[in-house]
Design an enzyme around this catalytic site. Structure first.
Site, PDB file in Angstrom:
ATOM      1  N   ASP A   1     139.986  69.433 -32.996  1.00 38.64           N
ATOM      2  CA  ASP A   1     139.407  68.099 -32.882  1.00 38.64           C
ATOM      3  C   ASP A   1     140.539  67.117 -33.172  1.00 38.64           C
ATOM      4  OD1 ASP A   1     138.178  65.650 -33.253  1.00 38.64           O
ATOM      5  OD2 ASP A   1     136.883  66.289 -34.911  1.00 38.64           O
TER       6      ASP A   1
ATOM      7  N   LYS B   1     145.134  57.487 -30.863  1.00 35.41           N
ATOM      8  CA  LYS B   1     144.253  58.014 -29.822  1.00 35.41           C
ATOM      9  C   LYS B   1     143.731  56.894 -28.918  1.00 35.41           C
ATOM     10  CE  LYS B   1     140.053  60.867 -29.517  1.00 35.41           C
ATOM     11  NZ  LYS B   1     139.141  61.689 -30.333  1.00 35.41           N
TER      12      LYS B   1
ATOM     13  N   GLU C   1     133.685  65.873 -26.771  1.00 36.47           N
ATOM     14  CA  GLU C   1     133.292  65.929 -28.184  1.00 36.47           C
ATOM     15  C   GLU C   1     131.779  66.128 -28.364  1.00 36.47           C
ATOM     16  OE1 GLU C   1     135.146  62.417 -29.816  1.00 36.47           O
ATOM     17  OE2 GLU C   1     137.146  63.292 -29.544  1.00 36.47           O
TER      18      GLU C   1
ATOM     19  N   ASP D   1     127.878  59.807 -32.893  1.00 36.70           N
ATOM     20  CA  ASP D   1     129.158  60.132 -33.540  1.00 36.70           C
ATOM     21  C   ASP D   1     129.789  58.869 -34.125  1.00 36.70           C
ATOM     22  OD1 ASP D   1     131.750  60.822 -34.238  1.00 36.70           O
ATOM     23  OD2 ASP D   1     132.184  61.914 -32.389  1.00 36.70           O
TER      24      ASP D   1
HETATM   25  P1  ADP Z   1     137.296  60.361 -36.434  1.00 38.72           P
HETATM   26  O1  ADP Z   1     136.350  61.148 -35.601  1.00 38.72           O
HETATM   27  O2  ADP Z   1     137.386  58.918 -36.067  1.00 38.72           O
HETATM   28  O3  ADP Z   1     138.645  60.994 -36.557  1.00 38.72           O
HETATM   29  P2  ADP Z   1     135.909  61.272 -38.866  1.00 38.72           P
HETATM   30  O4  ADP Z   1     134.734  61.870 -38.216  1.00 38.72           O
HETATM   31  O5  ADP Z   1     136.856  62.184 -39.541  1.00 38.72           O
HETATM   32  O6  ADP Z   1     136.699  60.283 -37.921  1.00 38.72           O
HETATM   33  O7  ADP Z   1     135.347  60.201 -39.943  1.00 38.72           O
HETATM   34  C1  ADP Z   1     136.175  59.551 -40.831  1.00 38.72           C
HETATM   35  C2  ADP Z   1     135.397  58.475 -41.546  1.00 38.72           C
HETATM   36  O8  ADP Z   1     134.307  59.057 -42.274  1.00 38.72           O
HETATM   37  C3  ADP Z   1     136.243  57.714 -42.560  1.00 38.72           C
HETATM   38  O9  ADP Z   1     136.048  56.330 -42.394  1.00 38.72           O
HETATM   39  C4  ADP Z   1     135.668  58.175 -43.889  1.00 38.72           C
HETATM   40  O10 ADP Z   1     135.795  57.197 -44.886  1.00 38.72           O
HETATM   41  C5  ADP Z   1     134.221  58.415 -43.522  1.00 38.72           C
HETATM   42  N1  ADP Z   1     133.525  59.277 -44.488  1.00 38.72           N
HETATM   43  C6  ADP Z   1     133.874  60.530 -44.877  1.00 38.72           C
HETATM   44  N2  ADP Z   1     133.022  61.009 -45.814  1.00 38.72           N
HETATM   45  C7  ADP Z   1     132.110  60.015 -46.033  1.00 38.72           C
HETATM   46  C8  ADP Z   1     130.982  59.867 -46.908  1.00 38.72           C
HETATM   47  N3  ADP Z   1     130.628  60.849 -47.748  1.00 38.72           N
HETATM   48  N4  ADP Z   1     130.269  58.709 -46.861  1.00 38.72           N
HETATM   49  C9  ADP Z   1     130.647  57.722 -46.025  1.00 38.72           C
HETATM   50  N5  ADP Z   1     131.691  57.785 -45.190  1.00 38.72           N
HETATM   51  C10 ADP Z   1     132.428  58.912 -45.186  1.00 38.72           C
HETATM   52 MG    MG Z   2     135.592  62.447 -34.363  1.00 43.11          MG
END
Ligand code: ADP
Ligand code: MG
Length: 609
Positions: free
Chosen positions: A15, A77, A176, A198
């Site tokens: 991912d 990205k 995705e 998402d």
């Molecule tokens: P992407 O798909 O954009 O790479 P992710 O799916 O990894 O991103 O999500 C990252 C985001 O999720 C960050 O902003 C992070 O702060 C948030 N996040 C992670 N855990 C939590 C949580 N327990 N509560 C709220 N937000 C969260």
């Molecule tokens: Mg993602």
């Protein structure tokens, strides 16, 4: 007998996220997320070019994002495969410099040099590759990479090119939302419609999928490429900076280091608020000073509600585009770290009239789905270590180089054990906690996992400080070791993934060795135990001799016995000989003690008479 050609083909699912990237591998028991040695799965999709020419990727790069904004590339990205007007729109608000290069395609400027988004993405994929190769102890080459459903041909090709630059062969690009559905067990065996919501760090995507005869089709997508968890952090950071205490502190909002601290604290606070109704955090404002900030979930939700409402509008729009209603959806699945927010779950429940499906870890769902797709391509299942039981015992080094085991092999995960230890030397103010894995008795025959120091113990005689050590293995197999001195409350901890880089064969060999070496090992351990006892006796008796006023004869014979024992210790004699000398000395001191007591009693009686 011949091996089927593909039976140990390794294909990784990746991912490649806007905020975080990670990988997973299909195993006999399902997709398994790849973790680094410290137990973390997510690699921040950040690349930072330091002044000394080194290039940092992941966590280390993220830590520099606000300190060195021009040279720290995040959210790359967004720029992949973009040109013209779209590029202009996507690069708005980025803290680093983006220009239009050849054919109007994006270039990222760092000092005198410039890089394509593919090159930056390749650095991130390279880090994913390195972590996975180290964890699996095999070179990873073949991969499946996920992309947003709305990615066009140019963006998909750019993703493939990035993989190639990282020395990877991208066998398949998967959407995705399709990967997320696969992770949720929607495997195409049943026809139906799915809404995938998402919400990540910087982007929001909603997709409507139709599954028919095993084929996943994207019927509609909607979203906002400028809406995600980062916005919630920013809103919360602004609120924190506006609070009286922080506003009046020495912390300047214009100082990038300060801003970095506040942003990180805001993210931590946000994550805490997903678990508790009210949360607080202490923020270092320089020097020894810190400021406490607390906020209720309700107040935070009021801040972000307009943004969450916008995501719901996107859902309605996607449904309208697909000419469907929410009632037509067979499943609503949540992915992306920000769907952990209770407000997101509540809002979706209100929209759909039922509790959304969030059984799969939202951070890793897409990678897991990519692994499932990779597993199908590989046609077999790779042999990653299963983690529902602890494969090798976990313990720490104690006196004489023996391993004291806290969690035993085959204990079920999660597991937690606490034991108390103490110091070996007088006035010791720090202890080393050396953590080992394995079945053997001595440290040199076990595998060292990690080490840390607990400092700040009160200077006390050996054996008096009380150090409580807790070993805790969570459901992902990550071990956390916490040491705490009970009098002062000082504590230190470390986190490590015991299975990192360990194959099934190595576990088998380690267990096998421990059975074969059981008897010599037990003998060695018994010797060490007598040695420890002898050493303590030598020190203790000498100290007593110094303090007491024994009559010459007795003092002399005791001294001789102690010197004898000391000599045998340094000669490194066997267990039986040493044990004999220990017994002799304890018999002698017992005798002397008896004599002293009876003479004291006789004396007392005489005086009374
Ligand atoms: P992407 O798909 O954009 O790479 P992710 O799916 O990894 O991103 O999500 C990252 C985001 O999720 C960050 O902003 C992070 O702060 C948030 N996040 C992670 N855990 C939590 C949580 N327990 N509560 C709220 N937000 C969260
Ligand atoms: Mg993602």
């Amino acid at each position: 007998m011949s091996k089927s050609p593909d039976s140990d083909r390794l294909i990784l699912g990746i991912d490649l996220g806007t905020t975080n990237s990670l990988a997973a591998l299909m195993t006999a028991s399902g997709p398994q997320v790849i973790r680094a040695q410290d137990g973390s799965a997510l690699i921040p999709s950040v690349v930072s070019f330091a002044a000394d020419g080194s290039v940092l990727v992941g966590q280390e790069a993220k830590a520099r994002a606000l300190q060195d904004p021009e040279n720290t590339i995040y959210s790359v990205k967004r720029l992949l495969g973009r040109s013209g007007e779209e590029l202009q729109k996507e690069s708005e608000g980025l803290a680093y410099t983006v220009t239009a290069g050849d054919r109007g395609l994006a270039r990222v400027s760092i000092g005198e040099s410039s890089y394509s988004p593919e090159e930056i993405s390749a650095r991130i994929l390279g880090e994913v590759k390195r972590t996975a190769s180290a964890a699996l102890q095999r070179e990873v080459r073949d991969v499946v990479v996920t992309v947003p459903a709305y990615f066009d041909d140019a963006q998909r090709q750019a993703t493939k090119d990035a993989a190639e630059l990282a020395g990877l062969q991208c066998l398949r690009i998967v959407n995705e939302p399709t990967a997320a559905s696969l992770a949720y067990g929607i495997d195409g065996s049943k026809d139906g419609r799915v809404l995938v919501y998402d919400l990540g760090g910087g982007t929001f995507d909603v997709s409507i999928l139709r599954i028919q005869d095993g084929v996943f089709r994207v019927l509609a997508t909607a979203g906002n490429t400028q809406l995600g968890g980062d916005d919630f952090d920013r809103l919360l950071a602004e609120r924190m900076l506006g609070s009286a205490k922080l506003a009046s502190s020495a912390l300047a909002a214009s100082d990038p280091f300060a801003l970095q601290t506040i942003r990180r604290s805001a993210e931590q606070l946000k994550v805490l608020l997903s678990e508790t109704e009210i949360a607080s955090i202490s923020i270092d404002i320089g020097g020894e000073e810190s400021v406490e900030f607390s906020i209720a979930r309700q107040e935070f939700e009021d801040l972000i509600r307009p943004l969450i409402d916008e995501t719901l509008d996107c859902c309605r729009r996607a449904l309208a585009d697909a000419e469907l209603t929410i009632e037509d959806m067979d499943e609503v699945v949540l992915v992306g770290g920000s769907t952990r927010l209770p407000l997101v779950r509540k809002s979706l429940a209100d929209l759909t009239g039922r509790a959304p499906n969030c059984e799969v870890d939202p951070d890793t769902a897409v990678a897991q789905g990519a692994a499932i797709q990779a597993g199908i391509l590989a046609g077999g299942s790779a042999d990653l270590l299963l983690l529902d039981v602890i494969p090798l015992s976990l313990g720490l080094e104690t006196m004489g180089g023996v391993v004291s085991k806290l969690i035993m092999r085959n204990a079920t995960i999660p597991a937690s054990v606490t034991e108390e230890f103490s110091t070996q030397v007088d006035n010791q103010t720090a202890v080393d906690i050396n953590i080992y894995q394995g079945e053997r008795e001595k440290v040199e025959d076990c595998r060292k996992l990690a080490a840390f120091k607990l400092r700040g113990l009160p200077p006390l005689p050996a054996g008096l400080p009380r150090v409580e050590v807790t070993f805790l293995v969570d459901e992902n197999g990550v071990l956390r070791v916490l040491a705490r001195e009970l009098r002062t409350g000082t504590e230190a901890s470390i986190q490590v993934l015991p299975s990192f880089g360990l194959s099934r064969e190595e576990v088998r060999d380690m267990v096998h060795d421990s059975i074969e070496q059981a008897i010599p090992d037990l003998r060695a351990r018994a010797l060490i135990e007598v040695q420890n006892k002898a050493r303590a006796m030598v020190v203790g008796t000498r100290r007593a001799l110094e303090l007491s006023d024994l009559p010459g004869d007795e003092s002399w014979s005791l001294r001789a016995a102690v010197d004898d024992l000391d000599r045998l210790l340094s000669d490194g004699v066997d267990e039986a000989t040493l044990n004999g000398a220990v017994d002799k000395l304890s018999a002698l001191s017992m005798q002397i003690a008896d004599d002293m007591i009876s003479s004291a009693v006789t004396k007392a009686l005489r005086e009374e008479a």
